[in-house]
Design an enzyme around this catalytic site. Sequence first.
Site, PDB file in Angstrom:
ATOM      1  N   PRO A  64       3.061  -4.745  -4.931  1.00  0.00           N
ATOM      2  CA  PRO A  64       2.460  -4.750  -6.271  1.00  0.00           C
ATOM      3  C   PRO A  64       1.377  -3.671  -6.405  1.00  0.00           C
ATOM      4  CG  PRO A  64       2.451  -6.952  -5.307  1.00  0.00           C
ATOM      5  CD  PRO A  64       2.873  -6.019  -4.232  1.00  0.00           C
ATOM      6  N   THR A  66       1.660  -0.391  -6.880  1.00  0.00           N
ATOM      7  CA  THR A  66       1.866   0.954  -6.324  1.00  0.00           C
ATOM      8  C   THR A  66       2.351   1.951  -7.373  1.00  0.00           C
ATOM      9  OG1 THR A  66       3.997   0.140  -5.542  1.00  0.00           O
ATOM     10  CG2 THR A  66       2.250   0.342  -3.915  1.00  0.00           C
ATOM     11  N   GLY A  67       2.676   1.483  -8.579  1.00  0.00           N
ATOM     12  CA  GLY A  67       3.023   2.423  -9.650  1.00  0.00           C
ATOM     13  C   GLY A  67       4.488   2.452 -10.023  1.00  0.00           C
ATOM     14  N   THR A  69       6.062   0.545 -12.402  1.00  0.00           N
ATOM     15  CA  THR A  69       6.172   0.545 -13.870  1.00  0.00           C
ATOM     16  C   THR A  69       5.631   1.857 -14.436  1.00  0.00           C
ATOM     17  OG1 THR A  69       5.828  -1.844 -13.753  1.00  0.00           O
ATOM     18  CG2 THR A  69       5.707  -0.858 -15.917  1.00  0.00           C
ATOM     19  N   GLU A 284     -22.812 -11.117  13.593  1.00  0.00           N
ATOM     20  CA  GLU A 284     -22.393  -9.787  13.100  1.00  0.00           C
ATOM     21  C   GLU A 284     -22.715  -8.695  14.117  1.00  0.00           C
ATOM     22  OE1 GLU A 284     -20.409  -9.539  10.715  1.00  0.00           O
ATOM     23  OE2 GLU A 284     -20.682 -11.554   9.911  1.00  0.00           O
ATOM     24  N   ASP A 358     -12.560 -15.378  11.342  1.00  0.00           N
ATOM     25  CA  ASP A 358     -12.196 -14.581  12.527  1.00  0.00           C
ATOM     26  C   ASP A 358     -11.109 -15.294  13.324  1.00  0.00           C
ATOM     27  OD1 ASP A 358     -14.256 -12.940  11.783  1.00  0.00           O
ATOM     28  OD2 ASP A 358     -15.704 -13.766  13.199  1.00  0.00           O
TER      29      ASP A 358
END
Length: 461
Positions: A64, A66-67, A69, A284, A358
């Site tokens: 979806p 990615t161009g 249409t 972190e 994680d």
Amino acid sequence: NVGKSKAQVYEKGDKTNRITFKDVAGQAEAKQEVEEIVEFLKQPQKYTELGGKIPKGALLVGPPGTGKTLLAKAVAGEADVPFFSLSGSDFVEMFVGVGASRVRDLFRQAKEKAPCIIFIDEIDAVGRARGKNPSMGGNDERENTLNQLLTEMDGFGSNSGVIILAATNRVDILDKALLRAGRFDRQIHVDLPDLNERKEVFGVHLKPLKLDHSVDIDLLARQTPGFSGADIANVCNEAALIAARHGRPGKQDFLDAVDRIIGGLEKKTKIMTAAEKNTIALHEAGHATLSWFLEHANPLIKVTIVPRGRALGAAWYLPEERQITTKEQMLDEMCATLGGRAAEELFTGHISTGAMNDLERVTKQSYGMIAYAGMSDKLPNLCYYSNEEYSFSKPYSDRTAELIDEEVKRMINEQYDRAKAILSEHKDGHNKLARLLVEKEVIFAEDVERIFGKRPWTSRS
């Protein structure tokens, strides 16, 4: 009018909402294939005089955003022939026989206006494989519609001059009869853009923005691996909205927009106790330390303990884009992901729920490595992947399932012990890093370099 086609028709020379191939960045191969279809319609004799036949249809396949249409819109803008546009769900109706009737009406209109193009978006709504759905009874309306579509595309009648374009992101569930040569002769893969293609896409979306001189397209493209064209458009728009608060969009606005899209909204007002903040900082800092000392882990950009979305802290990396990934690279990534939980256990003596995301990622990755990629010592070179939609049985025995579970446990425990060993070796640097995080809330790769020295593996990255 219930059995009539609901297709929107764009007539020859219609200039409304015109998009051309210049508006489509990246996707050079897909664009070339689609441009050729336009060329077929403009100069058919160039191809037919050598004895070739114009293809009946082309299927645009890809994730979806990615161009797909957009490419179809560019074809409509460039082709200079009538263009019928509709969605796969436009055929589906609660009345029996209506879908098939609409298909017939669509092709009747198209033949009258030939040469022309029919574009069916999201064709999986009507083209799903027949006989796979166990819940449907004898007279399945969608199957009748598909049968009519198959007959119209390459049946007994001829429909010369009608080219069918269709788009889907679920090609694996389409009916095999729809994908055969003579119906969709070409499958055009529209993949997620790579680094150079992302630069081109940024170039298109940055044109309308009034930019500050600090914006570096190269860095933005490297910061957005796995982003589709639609995601990149969203980043540019989000950056413009963030910048509207203070002036022109600059480098920091774009980085904030990427963070916002990946991680969610920043929550600076979330109330946390000092002990919680300390634990998150240790967690972190654990990720950051391990990614610094593991050869194949992704290079670090920044670490933050400012809550964002549902995450209480995050480490941002600049991943290397690979076509294939080795076992060593995956194990290093797994070890770095487990660094947060390992740091909590080593330096606070407790473990918390902060590592849930994680652990989920590591578990999925290790199951994938063992059950799909055949990367286990006890189950080498075996792939148990099954893509059948209504498959109710596992493709392996219960004994093998136990073996897979044992191997997953062993692999994760090995990497966890390795993470603890590396953190114990560099515990002074790790503690400095955690203290700096509590103090500053956001630290960058330069700060980590000041504590640990140059990354041993910089030559690779």
